[in-house]
Design an enzyme around this catalytic site. Structure first.
Site, PDB file in Angstrom:
ATOM      1  N   LYS A 239       0.849  -1.182   0.000  1.00 51.74           N
ATOM      2  CA  LYS A 239       0.000   0.000   0.000  1.00 51.74           C
ATOM      3  C   LYS A 239       0.891   1.240   0.000  1.00 51.74           C
ATOM      4  O   LYS A 239       1.519   1.578   1.009  1.00 51.74           O
ATOM      5  CB  LYS A 239      -0.939  -0.018   1.205  1.00 51.74           C
ATOM      6  CG  LYS A 239      -1.986  -1.120   1.121  1.00 51.74           C
ATOM      7  CD  LYS A 239      -2.808  -0.996  -0.153  1.00 51.74           C
ATOM      8  CE  LYS A 239      -3.799  -2.118  -0.331  1.00 51.74           C
ATOM      9  NZ  LYS A 239      -4.552  -2.008  -1.581  1.00 51.74           N
TER      10      LYS A 239
ATOM     11  N   ASP B 165       0.620  -0.708  -4.975  1.00 52.13           N
ATOM     12  CA  ASP B 165      -0.754  -0.244  -5.185  1.00 52.13           C
ATOM     13  C   ASP B 165      -0.952   1.116  -4.539  1.00 52.13           C
ATOM     14  O   ASP B 165      -1.000   1.238  -3.319  1.00 52.13           O
ATOM     15  CB  ASP B 165      -1.732  -1.265  -4.605  1.00 52.13           C
ATOM     16  CG  ASP B 165      -3.184  -0.870  -4.832  1.00 52.13           C
ATOM     17  OD1 ASP B 165      -3.436   0.062  -5.622  1.00 52.13           O
ATOM     18  OD2 ASP B 165      -4.077  -1.497  -4.232  1.00 52.13           O
TER      19      ASP B 165
ATOM     20  N   GLU C 209       0.079  -0.368  -9.616  1.00 55.40           N
ATOM     21  CA  GLU C 209      -1.380  -0.488  -9.619  1.00 55.40           C
ATOM     22  C   GLU C 209      -2.063   0.848  -9.338  1.00 55.40           C
ATOM     23  O   GLU C 209      -1.748   1.509  -8.351  1.00 55.40           O
ATOM     24  CB  GLU C 209      -1.831  -1.520  -8.582  1.00 55.40           C
ATOM     25  CG  GLU C 209      -3.353  -1.711  -8.562  1.00 55.40           C
ATOM     26  CD  GLU C 209      -3.812  -2.881  -7.724  1.00 55.40           C
ATOM     27  OE1 GLU C 209      -5.031  -3.025  -7.536  1.00 55.40           O
ATOM     28  OE2 GLU C 209      -2.956  -3.670  -7.255  1.00 55.40           O
TER      29      GLU C 209
ATOM     30  N   ASP D 296      -7.525  -0.949 -11.272  1.00 57.16           N
ATOM     31  CA  ASP D 296      -8.488  -1.472 -10.303  1.00 57.16           C
ATOM     32  C   ASP D 296      -9.698  -0.551 -10.223  1.00 57.16           C
ATOM     33  O   ASP D 296     -10.742  -0.812 -10.832  1.00 57.16           O
ATOM     34  CB  ASP D 296      -7.824  -1.619  -8.938  1.00 57.16           C
ATOM     35  CG  ASP D 296      -8.767  -2.117  -7.847  1.00 57.16           C
ATOM     36  OD1 ASP D 296      -9.962  -2.359  -8.134  1.00 57.16           O
ATOM     37  OD2 ASP D 296      -8.314  -2.284  -6.695  1.00 57.16           O
TER      38      ASP D 296
ATOM     39  N   LYS E 160     -13.029  -7.044  -8.493  1.00 61.63           N
ATOM     40  CA  LYS E 160     -13.634  -7.081  -7.157  1.00 61.63           C
ATOM     41  C   LYS E 160     -15.131  -7.370  -7.307  1.00 61.63           C
ATOM     42  O   LYS E 160     -15.843  -6.646  -8.008  1.00 61.63           O
ATOM     43  CB  LYS E 160     -13.424  -5.755  -6.433  1.00 61.63           C
ATOM     44  CG  LYS E 160     -12.004  -5.526  -5.929  1.00 61.63           C
ATOM     45  CD  LYS E 160     -11.938  -4.231  -5.129  1.00 61.63           C
ATOM     46  CE  LYS E 160     -10.635  -4.122  -4.346  1.00 61.63           C
ATOM     47  NZ  LYS E 160      -9.488  -3.824  -5.212  1.00 61.63           N
TER      48      LYS E 160
END
Length: 367
Positions: free
Chosen positions: A165, A193, A218, A241, A265
């Site tokens: 993250k 990400d 990402e 994403d 997702k």
């Protein structure tokens, strides 16, 4: 088979690590999950679960799931849950958008179809292509040395794919990526990400500073156009994403060759029905995928396992064992991590059975 009732529970899922942090200083300590039961006149009950990553990640929030079900529920009573097309038409006809609301109902309908046919959901989604599913581990945003230490612990427990993250101050993120990359062994894979957290200029600073490393980037920026501008100026493999929230964005991005991998997702798309559509298109387009959800417990993790197990191995980067991140289990038969993998639950449908004696009375019922 007809839907005769809907029962809804609110479940709190505390994190084992205490909190989960990502771009912009956002964090969650306890996840607010919604468990949905679809009861039928055939004696079968189907289970679904929706758990947004707080109210500031995607356009979704926990109370909105339950409010949306109160709105939609009366309009799906009497429908045959095995007829997913009609169910989706009914939901879309009564509530525009809000795919996260529809996801749990859709998931429960797939569970019912599996129970009615005696088949696992993975078989119904296309066939079990990999009963043992590769997992990745998300590494919460912390100072670089702490993230590297956490990654080392996760690696020692069996994970070989990791998602860092980032999305913070560029120099700190460069240090995070380099420190975590240094912990890896041959065969390990790393995704940085940003969760839309960088401005384009910040993203370019980071990707240029780590261009010598084997790392995926990402969703660096908020908009698709900003992400594409970064993509065009880096040689590193690229993941989208948050920008891919339906069929049209996926087709648009694929036409522009804007990514190498897509994060699928379930609740972002509206459940297994829509996720299968995008997944199968990604397979035809030759894209890698992460199969997961925004978060969840035992039921959501089971749905992830079935979606991932029915995905061709060459296209599946990894899935997520979200029920392994939290301290609470509430269903028998749920998949559990074994090293860096998880296996499909046994039995028809999703293969999980919530323990109602622990959950208590539903928050509300629609009949």
């Amino acid at each position: 088979m007809k839907i005769t009732g809907i029962r809804v529970w609110r479940i709190e899922l505390p994190l084992k690590e205490g909190s989960y942090r990502w771009a912009g200083g956002k964090s969650v300590d306890v996840f607010d999950s919604t468990l949905i039961a679809l009861d039928t006149d055939a004696g079968f009950t189907g289970w679904g679960e929706v758990c947004p990553l707080g109210p500031v990640y995607l356009p979704a929030y926990a109370a909105g799931v339950r409010g949306g079900i109160r709105e939609l529920g009366p309009h799906v009573l009497g429908l045959d849950p095995r007829e997913h097309g009609r169910l989706w038409q009914a939901m879309d006809g009564r509530l525009k958008g809000h795919p996260f609301v529809k996801s749990g109902l859709d998931m429960a309908a797939w569970d019912l179809l599996g129970k009615a046919t005696g088949l696992p959901v993975a078989t119904l989604l296309g066939g079990i292509m990999q009963p043992e599913i590769t997992l990745y581990r998300a590494v919460s945003q912390l100072p670089a040395d702490e993230m590297a230490a956490n990654l080392r612990v996760h690696r020692e427990s069996g994970y070989r794919r990791f998602q860092l993250k980032v999305g913070g101050e560029p120099d700190e993120d460069i240090a995070r990526i380099r420190a975590c990359h240094a912990v890896l062994a041959p065969g390990d894979l790393l995704v940085a990400d940003a969760n839309t957290g960088w401005l384009p200029a910040d993203a370019l600073r980071v990707v240029n500073a780590v261009r010598d490393l084997d790392v995926f980037i990402e969703q660096p920026c908020q908009s698709f156009e900003e992400c594409r501008a970064v993509r065009e100026r880096t040689c590193l493999p690229f993941v989208l994403d948050e920008s891919i929230d339906g069929l049209e964005p996926l087709l648009h991005a694929a036409n522009l060759r804007a990514m190498d991998m897509v994060n699928i997702k379930l609740s972002k798309l509206g459940g297994l029905t829509q996720a299968r559509l995008l997944r199968d298109l990604c397979v035809r387009l030759g894209l890698l995928m992460i199969i997961e959800d925004s978060w969840g417990g035992d039921v959501a993790t089971a749905a992830i396992a079935h979606a991932a197990a029915s995905t061709p191995e060459r296209n599946l980067f990894a899935a997520t064992d979200f029920n392994g991140y939290v301290t609470r289990s509430f269903a028998d038969g749920a998949p559990r991590r074994e090293g860096g993998f998880m296996r499909l639950p046994d039995g028809p449908g999703l293969g999980v059975t919530p323990r109602l004696d622990e959950l208590g009375q539903p928050l509300f019922t629609i009949t």
